[in-house]
Write an enzyme that holds these catalytic residues in place. Structure first.
Site, PDB file in Angstrom:
ATOM      1  N   GLU A 291     -69.170  -1.393 -21.244  1.00 16.27           N
ATOM      2  CA  GLU A 291     -67.620   0.298 -20.711  1.00 16.27           C
ATOM      3  C   GLU A 291     -67.446   0.199 -22.364  1.00 16.27           C
ATOM      4  OE1 GLU A 291     -65.549   2.172 -19.201  1.00 16.27           O
ATOM      5  OE2 GLU A 291     -67.096   1.252 -17.491  1.00 16.27           O
ATOM      6  N   ASP A 336     -73.407   1.779 -12.240  1.00 15.29           N
ATOM      7  CA  ASP A 336     -71.791   2.451 -11.029  1.00 15.29           C
ATOM      8  C   ASP A 336     -71.532   2.955 -12.042  1.00 15.29           C
ATOM      9  OD1 ASP A 336     -69.873   3.133  -9.707  1.00 15.29           O
ATOM     10  OD2 ASP A 336     -68.953   0.849 -10.007  1.00 15.29           O
ATOM     11  N   CYS A 363     -70.093   7.938  -6.936  1.00 14.92           N
ATOM     12  CA  CYS A 363     -69.627   8.707  -5.256  1.00 14.92           C
ATOM     13  C   CYS A 363     -69.960  10.224  -5.321  1.00 14.92           C
ATOM     14  CB  CYS A 363     -68.075   8.021  -6.563  1.00 14.92           C
ATOM     15  SG  CYS A 363     -68.308   8.772  -7.866  1.00 14.92           S
TER      16      CYS A 363
END
Length: 406
Positions: A291, A336, A363
């Site tokens: 991340e 993701d 998304c």
């Protein structure tokens, strides 16, 4: 250049759905992307933007309505008003079909799949529990020059003051944030509201890049995958209360992590997927979370400190892969990425690590389709695809795809 001009009204027949909450129409051969319409309708459309090769327009009058048209429940879901909800004029079941059609179009046009391959995937979008209103657990209100909190017009920075947002969680709807309650925000650029799955309700004000807690806790609790999470009220978390468990369930079912395996959680945020993967791979397994955002790294390290088999790497995913801060072999990868997608470089590095399965959580169908084309060029295939309506009343849809080497 188009012969149509901004603010011009034209009568037209609407055709297929398109990305962005639009439908496609044509006037004298010119492509018109129309909002607030449905396929098959005859409408009067007002041109809002003129571009080379196409124009945008809003349906301001419906001459012949489609069977799936309903009255929008929110008075602000109209042309020229709030741009947050794209599909309030569409019956809930038809919204799911609308989104599935957009996904299918992106897979064929951008992803390189043919109609038979889409048929085999059985592309559909599933509703989540709770219905189409009152689901959004995080709402960010913009503030205008008069200090009024509201929502933005479509493709605009203009603030529309509202007295209530109907897709907001009921606890958010009751907060004294909007002008109708007498609230005024002269020193704020935006106001963020949270109603967490752990029962916390918080309001923060943003001004000049700084965040100030106005009411409620500075940290909120979220509940997902059998754990309680603690994170700053302004941190990212899925906005639909059922989203986290739904997405994790899909990833685990599709990839089937096994005891002793190694897994990567790329763009891992606070560690939602990493926690679930760690539970499946067990004490003999290993999970690496990557991340870049500082608040996400901090949240992951704090919330996963009881899972020593999870390593948290603070880095951009492409950097971590290229500089071998995370290296194979690996069995399962969860991708993701942000709305822009993972990109060809990340896809190539993931494939080079040799996983047996990749779960791609997307998304944006267009970004997913572009990355899918890279996977297929490297000898991989899309073996399964799930679509979820994490954002009812809007044009957005979440996908979970299973990618396997051929």
């Amino acid at each position: 250049m188009s012969g149509l001009e901004e603010a011009q009204r034209v009568e037209l027949t609407v055709a297929a759905v398109a990305p962005g909450g639009h439908c496609v129409a044509r006037v004298d051969g010119q492509v018109v992307f129309v909002r607030h319409a449905l396929p098959g309708e005859r409408v009067v459309a007002e041109v809002t933007e003129v571009h080379r090769g196409f124009v945008r327009a809003d349906a301001v009058a419906v001459l012949e309505a489609a069977p799936d048209r309903v009255a929008p429940p929110c008075p602000y879901a109209r042309p020229g008003r709030c741009g947050g909800c794209d599909l309030q004029h569409v019956a809930p079941d038809a919204q799911l079909r609308w989104k599935a059609a957009v996904v299918r179009e992106q897979l064929t046009r951008l992803g390189g799949l043919d109609e038979a391959e889409c048929d085999a995937l059985d592309v559909r979008v599933e509703a989540l529990p709770g219905g189409p209103l009152g689901w959004r657990s995080r709402v960010r209100y913009a503030v205008d020059a008069a200090g009024r909190a509201g929502l933005l017009k479509h493709r605009s920075h203009e603030v529309v003051p509202v007295d209530r947002c109907l897709i907001a969680h009921p606890a958010i709807q009751e907060l004294p944030v909007l002008t109708a309650t007498g609230a005024c925000w002269p020193d704020a650029d935006a106001v963020e509201t949270v109603a967490s799955t752990g029962g916390d309700v918080a309001v923060t004000a943003l001004a000049a890049g700084r965040t100030r807690v106005v009411s409620g806790p500075g940290r909120v609790r979220e509940r997902a995958v059998g754990r309680e999470w603690s994170l700053p009220a302004s941190s990212f978390w899925q906005v639909h209360p059922a989203a986290a468990d739904t997405l994790v369930g899909a990833v685990l079912e599709l990839t089937g992590p096994r005891p002793g395996e190694t897994a990567w959680d790329l763009y891992g945020g606070a560690g939602l997927f990493a926690a679930a993967l760690a539970d499946r791979v067990g004490e003999a397994g290993r999970v690496t979370l990557v991340e870049a955002a500082g608040d996400g790294v901090t949240a992951a390290r704090e919330n996963l400190r009881d899972l020593p088999r999870v390593e948290v790497v603070a880095a951009r995913v492409e950097t971590a892969l290229a500089r071998r801060r995370v290296t194979g072999p690996v069995d399962v990868v969860v991708l993701d990425p942000p709305r822009s997608g993972a990109g060809a470089r990340v896809v190539r590095d993931v494939v080079a690590a040799g996983p047996r399965a990749v779960a791609y959580v997307a998304c944006d169908p267009a970004a997913f389709a572009r990355d899918l084309r890279v996977f297929t060029s490297l000898g991989w295939r899309l073996a399964a695809l799930r679509g979820y309506d994490l954002f009812p009343m809007t044009q957005h849809v979440e996908l979970v795809g299973l990618l396997l080497p051929d």
